[in-house]
Design an enzyme around this catalytic site. Structure first.
Site, PDB file in Angstrom:
ATOM      1  N   ASN A  19       9.874  18.184  -2.622  1.00 31.38           N
ATOM      2  CA  ASN A  19      10.525  17.120  -1.865  1.00 31.38           C
ATOM      3  C   ASN A  19      11.760  17.621  -1.124  1.00 31.38           C
ATOM      4  O   ASN A  19      11.986  17.272   0.038  1.00 31.38           O
ATOM      5  CB  ASN A  19      10.902  15.962  -2.793  1.00 31.38           C
TER       6      ASN A  19
ATOM      7  N   THR B  42      -3.179  -7.694  -6.932  1.00 36.55           N
ATOM      8  CA  THR B  42      -3.857  -7.233  -5.718  1.00 36.55           C
ATOM      9  C   THR B  42      -4.833  -6.103  -6.001  1.00 36.55           C
ATOM     10  O   THR B  42      -6.002  -6.156  -5.591  1.00 36.55           O
ATOM     11  CB  THR B  42      -2.824  -6.784  -4.674  1.00 36.55           C
TER      12      THR B  42
ATOM     13  N   GLU C 179      -2.711   9.923  -7.478  1.00 34.11           N
ATOM     14  CA  GLU C 179      -1.782   9.582  -8.559  1.00 34.11           C
ATOM     15  C   GLU C 179      -2.497   9.094  -9.819  1.00 34.11           C
ATOM     16  O   GLU C 179      -1.894   9.080 -10.900  1.00 34.11           O
ATOM     17  CB  GLU C 179      -0.759   8.551  -8.070  1.00 34.11           C
TER      18      GLU C 179
ATOM     19  N   LYS D 288      -4.342   1.360  -9.611  1.00 35.57           N
ATOM     20  CA  LYS D 288      -5.354   2.023  -8.786  1.00 35.57           C
ATOM     21  C   LYS D 288      -6.431   2.670  -9.655  1.00 35.57           C
ATOM     22  O   LYS D 288      -7.621   2.658  -9.295  1.00 35.57           O
ATOM     23  CB  LYS D 288      -4.702   3.066  -7.878  1.00 35.57           C
TER      24      LYS D 288
ATOM     25  N   LYS E 279       8.904   4.519   2.513  1.00 37.09           N
ATOM     26  CA  LYS E 279       8.365   5.743   1.927  1.00 37.09           C
ATOM     27  C   LYS E 279       9.224   6.943   2.343  1.00 37.09           C
ATOM     28  O   LYS E 279       9.990   6.882   3.311  1.00 37.09           O
ATOM     29  CB  LYS E 279       6.910   5.934   2.354  1.00 37.09           C
TER      30      LYS E 279
ATOM     31  N   SER F 285      -0.075   3.544 -10.145  1.00 38.51           N
ATOM     32  CA  SER F 285      -1.224   4.429 -10.350  1.00 38.51           C
ATOM     33  C   SER F 285      -2.176   3.863 -11.400  1.00 38.51           C
ATOM     34  O   SER F 285      -3.392   4.038 -11.305  1.00 38.51           O
ATOM     35  CB  SER F 285      -0.761   5.834 -10.744  1.00 38.51           C
TER      36      SER F 285
END
Length: 345
Positions: A254, A98, A132, A159, A194, A156
């Protein structure tokens, strides 16, 4: 302006679609409707005269050629992507398919369409990417538009490859391109795999709230509606061929993010015990980047964009939205992989 938005039934894409329609643009939403897409995300604009939907895959060149010829957009905003890091660890092939092959196919369809139109300088191919691609930061520093790429996960890396393709098509074929790289998004309509929606929904169901490692990983959090505003700002005013980093200016560990959400739920939906008691530390994700932080100076100074909400304000909005929209997220909990720990080697 008529804008073709790929991935417009996804989380960020739908925010772009809703805002663009509200601003008076004509929007063509192209989405393959994979597991993370949801047409309910754009239900508020579905009946409007300046909105159209096309179900198609960005890897399908014939469909892309037909849709571009039929709708004749002035710009393409490319947001369609596989985006969940944990899923990329389990099945990297879908991400290459993709994010790399799909972006290549879309670029070629866009180039052919643009050339048939006479190569108008006003046309834009806006590729939306992630911070990222830059890899992992230590305790200091921020990513700028000139930070070398150093991707650490299949997601990443895919991308990063798509970013390089877009830049190459701009340089080699003179396609009028724009690129943006954003920090972690959160907000309404966030698919429940997420971190932020997982925390909210697990807490509401009294389930353990998983925190990877010791929760020390730091992210820069960007409210999705601020991101949509930034993307349309870049589309309208960005310099051809230029890239822009988009961040929320809201760094948080986080574990601190999770505790803040639990505190909001304690206030809005109190339970017998504090929701923070559900926090459970689990084995860390393979190759988990320590810290991301965005330097947004370029988009701030050149285009006058800055985020409108703080992390605290955005989380308050987000928690309130999930509390009021069980009819949206409840059916999504049954989709493939949701609620299951992925990305464990």
């Amino acid at each position: 302006m008529k804008i073709l938005v790929t991935g417009g039934a996804g989380f960020i894409g739908s925010a772009v679609v809703r805002l663009a329609v509200a601003q008076g643009h004509t929007v063509v939403n192209l989405d393959a409707l994979t597991y993370a897409a949801c047409l309910a995300n754009v239900a508020s604009v579905a009946g409007m005269a300046n909105y159209a939907f096309e179900q198609a895959d960005i890897r399908d060149r014939d469909a892309l050629d037909r849709i571009l010829a039929q709708h004749q957009p002035d710009a393409i905003m490319h947001l369609a992507a596989e985006s969940h890091v944990d899923r990329s660890i389990d099945g990297p092939g879908a991400f290459i398919d993709t994010n790399v092959t799909g972006t290549y196919t879309l670029l070629e369809a866009a180039r052919a369409y643009w050339e048939r139109q006479g190569c108008p300088d006003s046309f834009r191919f806006h590729h939306v990417s992630t911070d990222e691609v830059y890899g992992s930061l230590g305790a200091a520093g921020r990513f700028t538009e000139t930070t070398p790429y150093d991707p650490r996960s299949p997601y990443s890396a895919s991308k990063a490859a798509s970013d390089h393709l877009v830049r190459a098509w701009g340089e080699t074929y003179n396609l009028p391109i724009l690129l943006t790289n954003c920090s972690n998004n959160y907000g309404p309509f966030h698919f429940p795999e997420k971190l932020v929606p997982v925390v909210i929904l697990n807490a509401l169901h009294g389930k353990p709230i998983p925190v990877y490692g010791a929760g020390e990983n730091v992210r820069d959090w960007l409210y999705v509606e601020d991101h949509a505003d930034a993307l349309l700002t870049v589309l309208m005013r960005g310099v051809r061929g230029r890239s822009y980093n988009v961040g929320g200016g809201n760094e948080a560990r986080n574990i601190d993010l999770v505790k803040t959400i639990c505190g909001l739920l304690d206030r809005h939906r109190p339970d017998a015990a504090p929701h923070g008691d559900l926090i459970t530390f689990v084995a860390d994700r393979p190759g988990h980047d320590l810290r991301y932080a965005i330097d947004s100076t370029r988009i701030n100074t050149e285009l006058g964009w800055s985020p409108s909400v703080t992390l605290e304000q955005g989380l308050e909005k987000t928690v309130a939205w999930y509390l009021g929209h069980a009819d949206w997220w409840q059916p999504l909990l049954e989709r493939d992989g949701v609620g299951t720990r992925l990305g464990v080697l």
